[in-house]
Scaffold this motif. Structure first.
Motif, PDB file in Angstrom:
ATOM      1  N   LEU A 138      -2.748 -30.348  12.891  1.00 13.37           N
ATOM      2  CA  LEU A 138      -2.736 -29.000  13.434  1.00 13.37           C
ATOM      3  C   LEU A 138      -1.396 -28.786  14.124  1.00 13.37           C
ATOM      4  N   VAL A 139      -0.982 -27.557  14.161  1.00 12.10           N
ATOM      5  CA  VAL A 139       0.277 -27.253  14.835  1.00 12.10           C
ATOM      6  C   VAL A 139       0.032 -26.147  15.858  1.00 12.10           C
ATOM      7  N   SER A 140       0.495 -26.368  17.072  1.00 16.63           N
ATOM      8  CA  SER A 140       0.273 -25.338  18.094  1.00 16.63           C
ATOM      9  C   SER A 140       1.230 -24.174  17.849  1.00 16.63           C
ATOM     10  N   ASN A 141       0.852 -23.020  18.337  1.00 15.29           N
ATOM     11  CA  ASN A 141       1.642 -21.803  18.145  1.00 15.29           C
ATOM     12  C   ASN A 141       3.051 -21.943  18.687  1.00 15.29           C
ATOM     13  N   LYS A 142       3.139 -22.596  19.856  1.00 15.85           N
ATOM     14  CA  LYS A 142       4.425 -22.774  20.518  1.00 15.85           C
ATOM     15  C   LYS A 142       5.394 -23.532  19.613  1.00 15.85           C
ATOM     16  N   MET A 143       4.862 -24.630  19.054  1.00 14.87           N
ATOM     17  CA  MET A 143       5.687 -25.464  18.190  1.00 14.87           C
ATOM     18  C   MET A 143       6.058 -24.724  16.910  1.00 14.87           C
ATOM     19  N   LEU A 144       5.114 -23.921  16.472  1.00 15.06           N
ATOM     20  CA  LEU A 144       5.331 -23.177  15.243  1.00 15.06           C
ATOM     21  C   LEU A 144       6.485 -22.186  15.420  1.00 15.06           C
ATOM     22  N   LEU A 145       6.454 -21.493  16.577  1.00 15.54           N
ATOM     23  CA  LEU A 145       7.523 -20.531  16.869  1.00 15.54           C
ATOM     24  C   LEU A 145       8.861 -21.250  17.013  1.00 15.54           C
ATOM     25  N   GLU A 161      -8.422 -35.129  -2.065  1.00 17.54           N
ATOM     26  CA  GLU A 161      -7.058 -34.727  -2.415  1.00 17.54           C
ATOM     27  C   GLU A 161      -7.041 -33.331  -3.025  1.00 17.54           C
ATOM     28  N   GLU A 162      -8.086 -33.034  -3.786  1.00 15.13           N
ATOM     29  CA  GLU A 162      -8.138 -31.723  -4.437  1.00 15.13           C
ATOM     30  C   GLU A 162      -8.487 -30.609  -3.439  1.00 15.13           C
ATOM     31  N   VAL A 163      -9.358 -30.932  -2.499  1.00 17.97           N
ATOM     32  CA  VAL A 163      -9.865 -29.889  -1.605  1.00 17.97           C
ATOM     33  C   VAL A 163      -8.987 -29.698  -0.375  1.00 17.97           C
ATOM     34  N   LEU A 164      -8.553 -30.807   0.202  1.00 20.12           N
ATOM     35  CA  LEU A 164      -7.818 -30.706   1.465  1.00 20.12           C
ATOM     36  C   LEU A 164      -6.327 -30.457   1.234  1.00 20.12           C
ATOM     37  N   THR A 165      -6.014 -29.336   0.629  1.00 19.08           N
ATOM     38  CA  THR A 165      -4.612 -28.966   0.486  1.00 19.08           C
ATOM     39  C   THR A 165      -4.301 -27.897   1.514  1.00 19.08           C
ATOM     40  N   TYR A 166      -3.047 -27.802   1.900  1.00 15.76           N
ATOM     41  CA  TYR A 166      -2.797 -26.889   3.015  1.00 15.76           C
ATOM     42  C   TYR A 166      -3.045 -25.446   2.626  1.00 15.76           C
ATOM     43  N   THR A 167      -2.818 -25.095   1.339  1.00 15.16           N
ATOM     44  CA  THR A 167      -3.084 -23.705   0.949  1.00 15.16           C
ATOM     45  C   THR A 167      -4.567 -23.383   1.092  1.00 15.16           C
ATOM     46  N   THR A 168      -5.438 -24.286   0.638  1.00  8.82           N
ATOM     47  CA  THR A 168      -6.882 -24.054   0.750  1.00  8.82           C
ATOM     48  C   THR A 168      -7.301 -23.944   2.206  1.00  8.82           C
ATOM     49  N   ILE A 169      -6.847 -24.880   3.026  1.00 12.10           N
ATOM     50  CA  ILE A 169      -7.272 -24.900   4.429  1.00 12.10           C
ATOM     51  C   ILE A 169      -6.772 -23.662   5.158  1.00 12.10           C
ATOM     52  N   GLU A 170      -5.520 -23.297   4.889  1.00 10.50           N
ATOM     53  CA  GLU A 170      -4.990 -22.113   5.557  1.00 10.50           C
ATOM     54  C   GLU A 170      -5.734 -20.864   5.132  1.00 10.50           C
ATOM     55  N   GLU A 171      -6.143 -20.837   3.882  1.00  8.24           N
ATOM     56  CA  GLU A 171      -6.864 -19.666   3.391  1.00  8.24           C
ATOM     57  C   GLU A 171      -8.258 -19.576   4.032  1.00  8.24           C
ATOM     58  N   VAL A 172      -8.973 -20.698   4.044  1.00  9.08           N
ATOM     59  CA  VAL A 172     -10.352 -20.679   4.513  1.00  9.08           C
ATOM     60  C   VAL A 172     -10.439 -20.651   6.034  1.00  9.08           C
ATOM     61  N   TYR A 173      -9.670 -21.490   6.689  1.00  7.71           N
ATOM     62  CA  TYR A 173      -9.769 -21.598   8.146  1.00  7.71           C
ATOM     63  C   TYR A 173      -8.844 -20.625   8.870  1.00  7.71           C
ATOM     64  N   GLU A 174      -7.965 -19.983   8.121  1.00  6.63           N
ATOM     65  CA  GLU A 174      -6.998 -19.054   8.686  1.00  6.63           C
ATOM     66  C   GLU A 174      -6.195 -19.711   9.812  1.00  6.63           C
ATOM     67  N   THR A 175      -5.771 -20.916   9.561  1.00  5.16           N
ATOM     68  CA  THR A 175      -5.018 -21.691  10.541  1.00  5.16           C
ATOM     69  C   THR A 175      -3.858 -22.379   9.802  1.00  5.16           C
ATOM     70  N   VAL A 176      -2.741 -22.465  10.497  1.00  9.83           N
ATOM     71  CA  VAL A 176      -1.603 -23.149   9.872  1.00  9.83           C
ATOM     72  C   VAL A 176      -1.759 -24.650  10.066  1.00  9.83           C
ATOM     73  N   VAL A 177      -1.690 -25.408   8.994  1.00  8.30           N
ATOM     74  CA  VAL A 177      -1.804 -26.871   9.103  1.00  8.30           C
ATOM     75  C   VAL A 177      -0.747 -27.536   8.224  1.00  8.30           C
ATOM     76  N   ILE A 178      -0.606 -28.807   8.491  1.00  6.35           N
ATOM     77  CA  ILE A 178       0.275 -29.607   7.635  1.00  6.35           C
ATOM     78  C   ILE A 178      -0.578 -30.715   7.046  1.00  6.35           C
ATOM     79  N   THR A 179      -0.515 -30.929   5.773  1.00  2.00           N
ATOM     80  CA  THR A 179      -1.275 -32.035   5.199  1.00  2.00           C
ATOM     81  C   THR A 179      -0.317 -33.108   4.712  1.00  2.00           C
ATOM     82  N   GLN A 180      -0.723 -34.334   4.973  1.00  3.69           N
ATOM     83  CA  GLN A 180       0.074 -35.473   4.506  1.00  3.69           C
ATOM     84  C   GLN A 180      -0.878 -36.524   3.968  1.00  3.69           C
ATOM     85  N   THR A 181      -0.354 -37.653   3.612  1.00  3.92           N
ATOM     86  CA  THR A 181      -1.192 -38.711   3.077  1.00  3.92           C
ATOM     87  C   THR A 181      -1.188 -39.887   4.038  1.00  3.92           C
TER      88      THR A 181
END
Lengths: 339, 274
Positions: free
Chosen positions: B257-264, B226-246
């Motif tokens: 993960l979110v595809s670019n198309k969906m993101l746009l 819970e502490e490590v897998l936050t979207y800010t951490t993952i986006e920072e390290v992996y340089e990828t946009v993600v959504i985290t849930q429980t």
């Protein structure tokens, strides 16, 4: 008992049986005189019988030598294949035999054996073999990874280099030496020197016993050197010790009988096909198989089937071995991989 | 609780091209820990440093209060089992392969396996679902089956610390779950400490109770999933946009993960609403 152990035992029994048969056959057959098997116990018992002399003085040393050399070369091949994890590796293909032969030729031409006695030959063979093995190893290893292609090529090149150097030495030597020199490099089981025969027999049996000190790390190294370390074995030390052991065996063989190629390739390969790749049985299995093979090859060489006179045994094993080597290398889809 | 594995100021690698440094963490006995991070972040380098495959440039590793480098190889092999990413396709039967895990326990001239060795190997072959393959040669198994056999061998070593490098990379989801469940339950039952490199963040979040996130040769963050897998951490390290849930059942974090198309598309929608 485990099924595996029973099959091992069965294999050993069969090989020992064949070995005894071939020894008996080798004693009664070949050379100028053949005896019948029934006469054998009588001749052996009667020391005054002239045939007794032929068997005891000529044929028994020869069989002992074939037993010891065949076993040692085959064991050496099995060990090297274990270290390199490649079935095409053996003393001959790695140039170890060539290196040993060069060192011995050097001793003969320089006349050092007259100073130190004939036991200098096995010692020189050992030094030549050991230098070659480390040379090949360090030339073919980069960042801890052995390049097998490169290593086999280097081995072949060292063999060429050694035989050219031997020819160079021969051209420097006297004409009288020449014939025996050529014959010796072809490999021959004619060895009048009893000291060398007993050195050969003792060292090959001792080599077999010593190899069992390393049978567990050899088995673990089937997974690779790093994983053998994970299982608690010092791979680097094992490799070095086994290099020394196989050089010792090869060097002495070359010193006593000359170059006999491919025994260490064919026999472990066949043993592996029959009984599997477990070094607990591979080591002794290869040793006995090699002994059997060389005794049989010697019977063939003496049989005069192909030529008027006796063939050098190195010619027989070289022909058979070369064919098997090519067959192994070209067998597509086989388990043998060069890298 | 007492720390079982302690890593202090560890540095190792292949200088000057890559160097992993300033690694500090400790694990309790029975922990199931995961090492995560992008490619080239130093996961395998850290793993090799702990196994002893790579020399340490600095720092030390303590196992149960003892310096790991001062331990004998055999002693170490009784405590640490390693499963690497690659399994050699050997021409030996699976049973013999698994039995190799008993090697550290046999003395110099004990050439044959004991009955106990066979029982232990059999037990773990059954648990890892390779018992029916025991007479087949490793060479003839699929990548996943080889991986299962490698894990069986590691268990047969009966270690206190299990080091795994991507143990589930060749497995389908049912075997992934089966193996991770097995490791998890044995870890709890036997107090086995597990340290595992794992790429899949969702598996890491679901199974590990402690995560270490590596980035560019440094320990970026450590703690519970819970502490490590936050979207800010993952986006920072992996340089990828993600959504985290429980995960509704396990209450563990899940990463989408979110595809670019969906993101746009979603951005268009947002601007449309505005």
């Amino acid at each position: 008992m485990e099924r595996k152990y029973i099959s091992w035992l069965l294999y050993l029994l069969i090989v020992c049986g064949l070995l005894i048969l071939s020894i008996g056959f080798s004693l009664i057959f070949g050379g100028e005189l053949d005896f019948s098997l029934i006469d054998l116990p009588r001749i052996l018992a009667d020391k005054s019988d002239p045939d007794n002399f032929i068997i005891m003085e000529l044929r028994v040393p020869r069989v002992i030598l074939a037993f010891a050399v065949g076993g040692a070369l085959s064991l050496s091949g099995a060990i090297l294949q274990g270290i390199y994890r490649n079935p095409l590796v053996e003393p001959y293909t790695l140039g170890i035999s060539g290196g040993a032969a060069f060192a011995i030729a050097l001793v003969i031409v320089m006349g050092w054996h007259r100073l130190f006695g004939s036991l200098l030959f096995p010692f020189a063979g050992f030094i030549g073999a050991l230098s070659t093995i480390f040379l090949v190893y360090f030339l073919s290893i980069r960042k801890g990874i052995i390049n097998i292609h490169k290593m086999l090529l280097i081995g072949v090149m060292i063999s060429f280099l050694a035989s050219s150097s031997i020819m160079f030495l021969m051209s420097k030597g006297s004409a009288a030496d020449l014939h025996s020199f050529v014959f010796w490099t072809m490999g021959s089981l004619d060895e009048p020197n009893r000291d060398l025969i007993s050195v050969m027999l003792t060292s090959s049996l001792a080599g077999l016993a010593l190899s069992y000190f390393f049978v567990r790390p050899l088995n673990a190294m089937r997974l690779g050197e790093i994983k053998a370390r994970h299982l608690g074995f010092n791979s680097a030390l094992t490799v070095r010790m086994l290099f020394i052991l196989s050089s010792l065996l090869t060097g002495i063989c070359v010193a006593v009988v000359g170059i006999i190629g491919f025994v260490g390739l064919i026999i472990p390969h066949i043993v592996r096909l029959i009984i599997g790749n477990d070094y607990r049985i591979m080591l002794i299995g290869s040793f006995l198989g090699g002994s059997l093979y060389l005794i049989v090859c010697d019977i063939l060489a003496r049989s005069k089937m192909l030529t008027e006179s006796e063939l050098p045994i190195g010619v027989v094993t070289g022909m058979l071995g070369g064919i098997v080597f090519i067959a192994m290398l070209s067998a597509s889809g086989s388990k043998i991989k060069l890298s | 609780m007492k720390d079982y594995l302690t890593i202090q100021d560890l540095s190792c690698g292949y200088p000057p091209s890559f160097r992993l440094g300033q690694i500090n963490f400790s694990l309790h006995k029975g922990r199931f820990a995961g090492i995560i991070g992008p490619n080239g972040s130093g996961k395998t380098t850290l793993f090799k440093g702990i196994c002893g495959d790579l020399p340490l440039l600095q720092g030390n590793i303590q196992l149960d209060g003892r310096n790991i480098r001062a331990m004998g190889l055999k002693d170490r092999a009784k405590r640490i089992a390693v499963v690497t990413q690659t399994t050699e396709a050997l021409d030996i039967p699976v049973e013999d392969y698994v039995l190799m895990g008993r090697m550290p326990y046999r003395s110099q001239f004990q050439f044959l396996e004991s009955k106990q060795d066979h029982e232990i190997a059999e037990k773990y072959m059954k648990l890892t679902d390779v018992y029916h393959l025991r007479n087949k040669h490793m060479l003839h198994l699929s990548g996943g089956e080889q991986q299962l056999a490698a894990i069986a061998r590691a268990f047969t070593q009966e270690p206190d610390l299990l080091l795994l490098d991507e143990p589930t990379s060749h497995l389908d989801i049912s075997h992934q779950v089966q193996i991770l469940n097995l490791i998890q339950s044995l870890s709890a039952e036997l107090g086995l400490t597990v340290l595992m490199i794992i790429h899949d963040l969702n598996l890491a979040g679901e199974y590990c109770d402690y995560l270490m996130l590596l980035n560019k040769g440094k320990l970026h963050s450590k703690g519970t999933p819970e502490e490590v897998l936050t979207y800010t951490t993952i986006e920072e390290v992996y340089e990828t946009v993600v959504i985290t849930q429980t995960n509704p059942l396990s209450k563990r974090p899940v990463v989408f993960l979110v595809s670019n198309k969906m993101l746009l598309k979603s951005e268009e929608n947002k601007s449309g609403e505005a």
